[in-house]
Design a protein around this motif. Structure first.
Motif, PDB file in Angstrom:
ATOM      1  N   LEU A  57      52.018   0.471 -19.646  1.00  0.00           N
ATOM      2  CA  LEU A  57      52.742  -0.501 -20.382  1.00  0.00           C
ATOM      3  C   LEU A  57      53.830   0.219 -21.151  1.00  0.00           C
ATOM      4  N   LEU A  58      53.474   1.227 -21.847  1.00  0.00           N
ATOM      5  CA  LEU A  58      54.228   1.910 -22.677  1.00  0.00           C
ATOM      6  C   LEU A  58      55.706   2.361 -22.040  1.00  0.00           C
ATOM      7  N   ARG A  59      55.298   2.841 -20.861  1.00  0.00           N
ATOM      8  CA  ARG A  59      56.334   3.366 -20.163  1.00  0.00           C
ATOM      9  C   ARG A  59      57.503   2.286 -19.787  1.00  0.00           C
ATOM     10  N   GLU A  60      57.109   1.130 -19.551  1.00  0.00           N
ATOM     11  CA  GLU A  60      58.172  -0.180 -19.493  1.00  0.00           C
ATOM     12  C   GLU A  60      58.915  -0.257 -20.739  1.00  0.00           C
ATOM     13  N   LEU A  61      58.251  -0.339 -21.721  1.00  0.00           N
ATOM     14  CA  LEU A  61      58.662  -0.477 -22.804  1.00  0.00           C
ATOM     15  C   LEU A  61      59.808   0.793 -23.354  1.00  0.00           C
ATOM     16  N   LEU A  62      59.479   1.947 -23.267  1.00  0.00           N
ATOM     17  CA  LEU A  62      60.398   2.849 -23.324  1.00  0.00           C
ATOM     18  C   LEU A  62      61.569   3.007 -22.335  1.00  0.00           C
ATOM     19  N   ARG A  63      61.462   2.229 -21.138  1.00  0.00           N
ATOM     20  CA  ARG A  63      62.833   2.048 -20.293  1.00  0.00           C
ATOM     21  C   ARG A  63      63.689   1.100 -20.835  1.00  0.00           C
ATOM     22  N   GLU A  65      66.431  -0.734 -23.502  1.00  0.00           N
ATOM     23  CA  GLU A  65      67.141  -0.584 -24.672  1.00  0.00           C
ATOM     24  C   GLU A  65      67.179  -1.657 -25.746  1.00  0.00           C
ATOM     25  N   ASP A  66      66.505  -2.474 -25.372  1.00  0.00           N
ATOM     26  CA  ASP A  66      66.328  -3.762 -26.022  1.00  0.00           C
ATOM     27  C   ASP A  66      64.771  -3.447 -27.135  1.00  0.00           C
ATOM     28  N   VAL A  67      64.279  -2.523 -26.862  1.00  0.00           N
ATOM     29  CA  VAL A  67      63.047  -2.413 -27.386  1.00  0.00           C
ATOM     30  C   VAL A  67      62.935  -1.109 -28.255  1.00  0.00           C
ATOM     31  N   GLU A  68      62.522  -1.122 -29.668  1.00  0.00           N
ATOM     32  CA  GLU A  68      62.405   0.017 -30.271  1.00  0.00           C
ATOM     33  C   GLU A  68      60.808   0.136 -30.190  1.00  0.00           C
TER      34      GLU A  68
END
Length: 462
Positions: A57-63, A65-68
């Protein structure tokens, strides 16, 4: 994260501390939004639990641009280090971290100090309810991995906290976004199957090499027959559920899509449930075959029946059958079946039969129907989902949570869905323990199901 024992005083203390100040069950029947629900363009998110599932799931968040990714918490240093390495590789700023001191309460400090808009909870099941409750009490929106709680009271506590705080909560059930599942949703809504009569799903997945390993962090699947403190990854915590519990332990993969098709909580609801469990042989046979009859774990008696079959009745007359089958050799299958007055779809043979279109008594290949009824979400985001976990489903479930939270919109898999789907587990345990008794299913919506409208997956944003 390493959980407390399923029945330990530590776990009871955690739950009591997390639910302190909660009143009786809320009766409004309305899922409140955060107030004010102002649109945002970028979110500060944290993650509790950076193990193998958390890293997917972290991989998806790191992809995005609208998430820090602002904060990470785990009490296993190896997993926390791997998550930090992922952030560095993605060229993102180093998130603040909690849990290096192995304090099981470190997540509370993160929620209090990190200034988060939302948090992803990807920890062992025992932690989900107390962590979600703590986050919502702190007005931090929750995206929770599946299994909302362990006991039935856990589910009421999670529900009551959401209703009282208005903090958004989404169950991260990725199978609801599977490509064929969403195409079938389009077909159901178009009336292709006629009036729905019966639905089936389940979790039919050989997990023997997940529940046991050698304890080597480099080999999290198989290679040994250790579990608990000597095991690694899911073998460290998940296997204990098979020792102590007998029921439908993992219902949401199967019931999520079925509930969507049947408009559960949106004009329909579950009314009754019963469950049956077979004898338990598979796990002990596996341990004896892999580790020998003299291995200490060969003497463990597993409570979980190899095949658990759960039936649900719905207000509008449909029946739903779920099967939990994780202890015997078998290929993976969720066993979906959607059957109505005009035909049916089954995912096992990837086939469909529609009266008046298909030849009498013959199956047709499903793929042409899937192409024709492709869901707008997949039409829009298939390229972005390519390479994401579980055939792209993990992209969609994270996308849904992020987009709904940014927009201040209702979560597509909301608190009522979360607690009802997950409460199947303790209710099935109760049914089996009481001689396969049929039980009334709680109405978590307090009657609101009668007037709520179907919304799942209609909004192309999520």
């Amino acid at each position: 994260m390493t959980p407390p024992s399923l029945k330990s005083p530590q776990r009871r203390a955690l739950l009591l501390a997390s639910t302190a100040g909660l009143g009786l069950a809320a009766s409004s029947g309305a899922v409140r939004a955060m107030a004010p629900a102002r649109p945002r363009t970028r979110l500060r998110l944290g993650m509790i639990g950076t193990g193998l599932r958390g890293q997917v799931l972290l991989r998806e968040l790191l992809r995005r641009e609208d998430v820090e990714v602002a904060a990470l918490c785990d009490i296993e240093p190896l997993m926390l280090a791997k998550a930090l390495a992922m952030a560095e590789k993605a060229g993102r700023p180093r998130p603040a971290t909690w849990g290096e001191d192995r304090d099981p309460e470190a997540w509370r400090q993160m929620l209090a100090k990190a200034g988060l808009d939302g948090v992803i909870i990807a920890t062992p099941w025992e932690w989900h309810a107390p962590m979600a409750i703590g986050a919502m009490q702190g007005r931090v929106a929750v995206g929770c991995e599946v299994v909302a709680g362990i006991t039935l009271q856990d589910h009421w506590d999670v529900l009551n906290t959401q209703l009282q705080t208005g903090t958004p909560y989404m169950l991260l059930e990725n199978v609801c976004y599977r490509r064929d599942v969403l195409a079938v949703l389009q077909m159901v809504r178009a009336g292709l199957f006629g009036e729905l009569v019966h639905l089936q799903g389940g979790y039919q997945h050989d997990l023997r090499a997940v529940k046991f390993n050698s304890g080597d962090p480099a080999k999290p699947y198989g290679g040994g027959v250790e579990f608990g403190p000597k095991g690694w990854s899911e073998a460290r915590w998940r296997t204990e559920h098979s020792v102590q519990r007998n029921g439908e332990l993992y219902p949401s993969h199967g019931i999520g899509p079925c509930a969507m098709y049947a408009n559960i909580h949106r004009g329909n609801r579950f009314t009754h449930i019963n469950a049956f469990a077979s004898k338990a042989r598979g796990l002990q046979d596996y341990v004896q075959a892999q580790g020998g009859k003299d291995h200490p774990n060969a003497r463990v008696r597993f409570k979980l029946g190899d095949i658990v079959t759960t039936s649900l009745a719905c207000e509008n007359g449909e029946t739903i059958l779920l099967q939990h089958d994780t202890s015997l050799p078998r290929p993976y299958s969720l066993g979906f079946r959607v059957q109505g007055t005009k035909g049916l779809w089954m995912d096992v043979n990837q086939s469909i039969h529609i009266e008046g279109r298909s030849k009498p008594h013959q199956w047709e290949p499903f793929q042409p129907y899937q192409d024709r009824f492709e869901h707008p979400l997949w039409k829009k985001h298939a390229a972005a989902a390519e390479g994401a976990g579980h055939g792209g489903m993990d992209f969609f479930v994270i996308h849904a949570f992020v987009e709904a939270l940014k927009a201040g919109a209702p979560m597509p898999i909301d608190i009522y869905d979360a607690v009802a789907w997950s409460a199947i587990t303790p209710l099935s345990e109760q049914s089996i323990a009481q001689g396969f008794k049929t039980l009334e299913f709680p109405d978590f919506t307090a009657g609101a199901w009668k007037t709520r409208k179907p919304i799942f997956a209609f909004d192309e944003r999520y």
